[in-house]
Design an enzyme around this catalytic site. Structure first.
Site, PDB file in Angstrom:
ATOM      1  N   GLY A 105       0.847  -1.191   0.000  1.00 21.70           N
ATOM      2  CA  GLY A 105       0.000   0.000   0.000  1.00 21.70           C
ATOM      3  C   GLY A 105       0.876   1.232   0.000  1.00 21.70           C
ATOM      4  N   LYS A 106       0.284   2.392  -0.167  1.00 21.70           N
ATOM      5  CA  LYS A 106       1.053   3.648  -0.077  1.00 21.70           C
ATOM      6  C   LYS A 106       0.072   4.781   0.084  1.00 21.70           C
ATOM      7  CE  LYS A 106       5.422   4.958  -0.702  1.00 21.70           C
ATOM      8  NZ  LYS A 106       6.547   4.056  -0.516  1.00 21.70           N
ATOM      9  N   GLY A 107       0.497   5.808   0.793  1.00 14.44           N
ATOM     10  CA  GLY A 107      -0.353   6.976   0.956  1.00 14.44           C
ATOM     11  C   GLY A 107       0.434   8.243   0.770  1.00 14.44           C
TER      12      GLY A 107
END
Ligand code: GLU
Length: 418
Positions: A105-107
């Protein structure tokens, strides 16, 4: 740096390149090229002067076949949906490449943190943590630091999550300060794996890392630690840069002193140990044994790659080379050791942090560093095997073959629901 290359398209091209060496059904493969979901939100935050500002923020959960989504949160004015999607996909294949039990994931928040006070950044961070709360969790999605975020932001996110959930759950986020449940060795972990991969790469190529000349583009956490630890192997750091420009000394710069200078002044430019000031482009095309791009994606495109004079590139940043650059560098016989292995030290020690949090037991720094070295050198050996056993053009495709195969296997074992 080129803005035209969409990093999400680069990721998909890298997957396609490796898929040619794998026996995967097209529908299954298609799924591995898109995120499962992306949260897009607008954070509404009060500034110190009473005014209100709105910040765009994202969290992409790319694939959870091998475990909880895992990956950092960056604060940067260039953050957008395509970038976060690409970075979340790179996390999937990074975790698979080093064999740790996570998806990706990444934000990110579209913000220039240098323009805001600490109190404003705390409110922005807590506002994002509130939005993230329903979709994160120690078994669901575990954020971490990335560009322009560190222990301070992770501590705020942990505190917001724990307050809203009325619990203690340090494993909801990694990269925390030690007293807030962080791990020894986490801050240096990304730079440490870059050094380990450089060491293994030189050994594998029959080159000597001692006295090798090194240029490092980007002097944040990853770049400066990689420089320092590579210098400890006896290499000669001749050039380093940050967004304000590059500095050079053919006899070598002291990596630690250059970092201290940057901490004091905000930039490497003007460092007294340098004999010359250069541009970032000069640094990227310098005739060195080892080039370490440690800034942002798309640092080297196809045009610039034609002028790269380094023998070996070890990627500390995520996605610093475009697919065109990869093609040109294959032609020019430059050995590129990919981000999904080289900078995987960060997420590997995040994994150790999470394990320690869950066991409520902390490891010594020596144990962390020893386990990290084992993980990275084993993954390097897998990479070399894949490179030698498949007719792949470069090490990136070899590493993707290993990583995608692992994701495919867990997806196949799980089957399709419903
Ligand atoms: N942001 C780092 C990366 O790109 C670390 C991620 C993590 O520790 O989860 O690999």
């Amino acid at each position: 740096m080129t803005d035209e290359v969409n990093p999400f398209e680069s990721l998909q091209e890298q997957i396609d390149d490796a898929a040619a060496f794998l026996d995967a059904e097209s529908g299954v493969l298609e799924r591995l090229k898109h995120p499962e979901r992306v949260l897009e939100t607008n954070l509404t935050v009060e500034m110190d002067d009473g005014s209100i500002e709105v910040f765009k923020a994202y969290r992409s959960q790319f694939n959870g076949d091998r475990g909880p989504y895992k990956g950092g949160i960056r604060y940067h004015p260039a953050v957008d949906r395509a970038e976060v999607k690409a970075l979340s996909g790179w996390m999937v294949y990074k975790c698979a490449a080093v064999g740790i039990p996570y998806g990706g994931g990444k934000g990110g928040i579209r913000i220039n943190p240098r323009e805001y006070s600490a109190a404003e950044l705390e409110r922005v961070t807590r506002s994002f943590a509130k939005e993230l709360r329903p979709i994160i969790g120690a078994d669901r999605d575990i954020p971490a630091p990335d560009v322009n975020t560190g222990q301070r932001e992770m501590n705020w996110i942990k505190d917001t999550y724990e307050t809203l959930e009325n619990t203690t759950e340090p494993g909801v986020i990694t990269g925390k300060a030690i007293e807030s449940g962080g791990s020894a060795g986490r801050v240096e972990a990304t730079g440490r794996s870059v050094m380990l991969v450089a060491r293994e790469a030189f050994d594998h190529l029959g080159k000597d890392i001692e006295d090798a000349t090194v240029a490092v583009q980007g002097y944040g956490n990853a770049g400066s630690v990689a420089a320092k630890l590579t210098e400890d192997l006896g290499a000669n750091i001749v050039a380093v840069s940050d967004s304000s420009g590059a500095i050079y000394n053919p006899d070598g710069l002291d990596a630690r002193e250059a970092k201290d200078f940057k901490i004091d002044t905000g930039t490497v430019s003007g460092f007294e140990g340098a004999t010359e000031e250069l541009t970032n482009e000069d640094l990227l095309t310098m005739d060195v044994d080892l080039l370490i791009p440690a800034a942002l994606e798309n640092a080297i495109d196809g045009d610039l790659a034609a002028d790269v004079s380094a023998d070996v590139i070890v990627e500390a940043a995520n996605g610093p080379l475009t697919p065109d650059a990869d093609d040109v560098l294959v032609e020019r016989d430059v050995a590129v050791f990919p981000d999904i292995l080289a900078n995987a030290g960060g997420v590997t020690v995040s994994y150790f942090e999470w394990v320690q949090n869950r066991q409520r037991f902390s490891w010594t720094e020596q144990r962390v560093n020893d386990e990290l070295e084992r993980v990275i050198t084993e993954a390097f050996d897998e990479l070399v095997k894949a490179f030698e056993n498949n007719d792949v053009p470069n090490y990136r495709t070899a590493m993707y073959v290993v990583a995608i195969r692992r994701v495919l296997q867990s997806a196949e074992e799980a089957g399709i629901w419903p």
